[in-house]
Design a protein around this motif. Structure first.
Motif, PDB file in Angstrom:
ATOM      1  N   MET A   1      47.547  24.065 -38.976  1.00 34.83           N
ATOM      2  CA  MET A   1      46.347  25.065 -38.558  1.00 34.83           C
ATOM      3  C   MET A   1      45.456  24.089 -37.560  1.00 34.83           C
ATOM      4  SD  MET A   1      43.823  26.812 -41.254  1.00 34.83           S
ATOM      5  CE  MET A   1      43.299  25.342 -42.383  1.00 34.83           C
ATOM      6  N   ASN A   2      45.070  24.521 -36.458  1.00 27.51           N
ATOM      7  CA  ASN A   2      44.211  24.064 -35.492  1.00 27.51           C
ATOM      8  C   ASN A   2      42.746  24.151 -35.582  1.00 27.51           C
ATOM      9  OD1 ASN A   2      43.753  26.878 -35.071  1.00 27.51           O
ATOM     10  ND2 ASN A   2      43.651  26.491 -32.907  1.00 27.51           N
ATOM     11  N   ILE A   3      42.298  24.400 -36.913  1.00 25.21           N
ATOM     12  CA  ILE A   3      41.021  24.697 -37.008  1.00 25.21           C
ATOM     13  C   ILE A   3      40.281  23.421 -37.510  1.00 25.21           C
ATOM     14  CG2 ILE A   3      39.103  26.357 -38.267  1.00 25.21           C
ATOM     15  CD1 ILE A   3      41.668  28.268 -38.502  1.00 25.21           C
ATOM     16  N   PRO A   4      39.138  23.087 -37.281  1.00 27.33           N
ATOM     17  CA  PRO A   4      38.430  21.980 -37.887  1.00 27.33           C
ATOM     18  C   PRO A   4      37.993  22.143 -39.099  1.00 27.33           C
ATOM     19  CG  PRO A   4      36.978  22.791 -36.186  1.00 27.33           C
ATOM     20  CD  PRO A   4      38.564  23.636 -36.048  1.00 27.33           C
ATOM     21  N   GLU A   5      38.211  20.999 -40.281  1.00 30.82           N
ATOM     22  CA  GLU A   5      37.530  21.197 -41.641  1.00 30.82           C
ATOM     23  C   GLU A   5      36.199  20.671 -41.721  1.00 30.82           C
ATOM     24  OE1 GLU A   5      38.966  19.314 -45.789  1.00 30.82           O
ATOM     25  OE2 GLU A   5      40.575  20.405 -44.665  1.00 30.82           O
ATOM     26  N   THR A  30      30.716  23.246 -34.589  1.00 30.87           N
ATOM     27  CA  THR A  30      31.862  24.037 -35.158  1.00 30.87           C
ATOM     28  C   THR A  30      31.590  25.188 -35.323  1.00 30.87           C
ATOM     29  OG1 THR A  30      30.915  23.215 -37.295  1.00 30.87           O
ATOM     30  CG2 THR A  30      32.691  21.647 -36.174  1.00 30.87           C
ATOM     31  N   GLU A 312      44.587  35.374 -32.784  1.00 30.65           N
ATOM     32  CA  GLU A 312      43.722  34.338 -32.332  1.00 30.65           C
ATOM     33  C   GLU A 312      42.233  34.665 -32.090  1.00 30.65           C
ATOM     34  OE1 GLU A 312      43.583  30.867 -28.664  1.00 30.65           O
ATOM     35  OE2 GLU A 312      45.493  31.709 -29.521  1.00 30.65           O
ATOM     36  N   GLY A 315      39.543  30.547 -30.383  1.00 31.29           N
ATOM     37  CA  GLY A 315      40.569  29.511 -30.160  1.00 31.29           C
ATOM     38  C   GLY A 315      41.296  29.096 -31.479  1.00 31.29           C
ATOM     39  N   ALA A 316      40.789  29.887 -32.544  1.00 31.58           N
ATOM     40  CA  ALA A 316      41.363  29.572 -33.963  1.00 31.58           C
ATOM     41  C   ALA A 316      42.618  30.254 -34.030  1.00 31.58           C
ATOM     42  CB  ALA A 316      40.336  29.570 -34.808  1.00 31.58           C
ATOM     43  N   VAL A 317      43.877  29.839 -34.314  1.00 25.85           N
ATOM     44  CA  VAL A 317      45.153  30.535 -34.700  1.00 25.85           C
ATOM     45  C   VAL A 317      44.966  30.902 -36.231  1.00 25.85           C
ATOM     46  CG1 VAL A 317      47.414  30.466 -34.944  1.00 25.85           C
ATOM     47  CG2 VAL A 317      46.334  29.404 -33.023  1.00 25.85           C
ATOM     48  N   GLU A 319      46.558  33.251 -39.229  1.00 26.19           N
ATOM     49  CA  GLU A 319      47.643  33.751 -39.873  1.00 26.19           C
ATOM     50  C   GLU A 319      47.346  34.945 -40.932  1.00 26.19           C
ATOM     51  OE1 GLU A 319      49.982  30.254 -41.583  1.00 26.19           O
ATOM     52  OE2 GLU A 319      49.976  29.601 -39.692  1.00 26.19           O
TER      53      GLU A 319
END
Length: 415
Positions: A1-5, A30, A312, A315-317, A319
């Protein structure tokens, strides 16, 4: 997952009291992040939120395309069986084609004409509330004014007899606690009991209206039909409960938060007071003022959606099966959309705020909420032009949840 936590405590009392500094930080640093405690992807910028609300790849429910097993959910909790049954039978959490059918049927009964016909009734309710308070040195804007109005109007709309109306507010207050994140087993019990009690009441009322129809919404919902389709009894009851919950929370919280914002900006309140004395019914200024107050301090600051198909955003993929949290309160203060976003500008135009949503789930009760707030604000400004906080230094008490963020008490003085 390309999303910052990022960890984010929605239920922190300090955040609930004033969420806007942290929301501004989120938008800047963020704007899209994953919160592991709640297992949701949060969105803080207006454009991303608006795009999701309009995109049919996001929905209010997910179980129509994925089973609980596929989602990794535990079995349904029997402690909230009645609440879950109610959730399954109203249009708010439905998706097409069921949503299309339900909204079409309810809209035929909940018409703009029916809402407009309530104008004189709303004016009368507000006038009587303020008449009772004229001699008071101070009063609670929440309990003495704001709470009575939407509950009485919804009761009038549905056709609930006056002697039963005192039951509505407690039912609604208990039910909406399950929309918060982190509710307790006690909240579950109270919400489930309230749904059972309110459902039984509406079932009896609907039976009576089938036998003896009146000019009220329950009678209209019983009779409404389109292309051979009618509301089932469960759908009728779910609609009635939904109208009460949604109708009173947005109106109460919006009215009280709006007046608080005006009390803290004396020039804005004085402008409305002068306008109220200069005209009869609420003018265009009061209409634009209500829109701005709803933008400035959102009464329902967060809604959620399920990802129905891989996509998307920002910029967040994302699912299929993921859940996103849309920070309306942040989007409504986004300087990328609103000039001087942190300023209260009563004449702001245009004002495409997110408070009532966008897309197919746009709030059905928005015209009624607007009507109530315009009339209440106008009446207060006309009757009490010198209205002020009873104690400028006192801390304003908020409820425990952010999803339905509301002031619990607001003591004010007429002069």
């Amino acid at each position: 997952m390309n999303i910052p936590e990022r960890h984010f405590d929605l239920n922190d009392p300090a955040f609930i009291r004033n969420p806007y500094p942290l929301l501004a930080e989120l938008r800047q640093e963020t704007p899209v992040f994953f919160e592991p405690t709640w297992n949701k992807v949060f969105f803080a910028r207006y454009d991303d939120i608006a795009a999701i609300l309009r995109d049919r790849r996001f929905g209010r429910s997910i179980t129509h395309i994925l089973s609980r097993d596929e989602l990794g959910w535990p079995p349904p909790d029997p402690r909230q069986a009645a609440f879950d049954h109610f959730q399954d039978h109203h249009l708010l959490d439905a998706e097409p084609p069921r949503h299309t059918r339900l909204r079409s049927l309810v809209t035929k009964a909940f018409t703009p004409r029916r809402v407009e016909e309530l104008r004189s009734r709303v004016e009368g309710i507000v006038a009587r509330s303020l008449d009772r308070l004229g001699e008071h040195q101070q009063f609670d804007l929440v309990a003495d004014v704001a709470e009575e109005l939407p509950v009485t109007v919804i009761a009038e709309l549905l056709g609930v007899p006056e002697e039963d109306r005192h039951r509505l507010r407690p039912w609604s207050a208990d039910i909406v606690k399950l929309y918060e994140l982190g509710f307790t087993p006690e909240d579950q019990l109270r919400a489930n009991t309230a749904v059972l009690d309110f459902s039984a009441y509406l079932r009896a009322l609907a039976a009576e209206r089938r036998a003896r129809p009146r000019d009220d919404l329950i009678s209209a919902l019983v009779q409404v039909e389109e292309q051979g389709e009618r509301l089932s009894e469960d759908e009728l009851i779910g609609t009635g409960i939904l109208l009460l919950n949604a109708g009173h929370e947005a109106s109460v919280n919006g009215t009280v938060a709006g007046v608080l914002a005006l009390m803290r900006r004396r020039e804005a309140w004085d402008t409305l007071a002068q306008a109220a004395k200069a005209d009869g019914p609420p003018s265009l200024l009061f209409r634009s003022a209500v829109e701005e107050l709803l933008r400035f301090d959102s009464p329902l600051p967060m809604f959620e959606r399920w990802v129905l198909d891989d996509t998307e955003v920002g910029g967040a993929v994302l699912e299929r099966g993921m859940e996103v949290a849309l920070l309306y309160a942040s989007g409504n203060r986004d300087p990328g959309k609103f000039e001087r976003a942190d300023d209260l500008i009563l004449t702001r135009e245009p004002n495409a705020h997110l408070t009532f949503g966008l897309g197919i789930h746009y709030c059905l009760g928005a015209p009624l909420a607007r009507l109530e707030m315009q009339i209440a604000l106008h009446a207060l400004a006309w009757r009490f032009p010198k209205l002020q906080l009873a104690d400028e230094t006192a801390s304003v008490p908020y409820g425990k949840g952010f999803v339905i963020r509301g002031i619990q008490q607001l003591m004010v003085r007429p002069d």
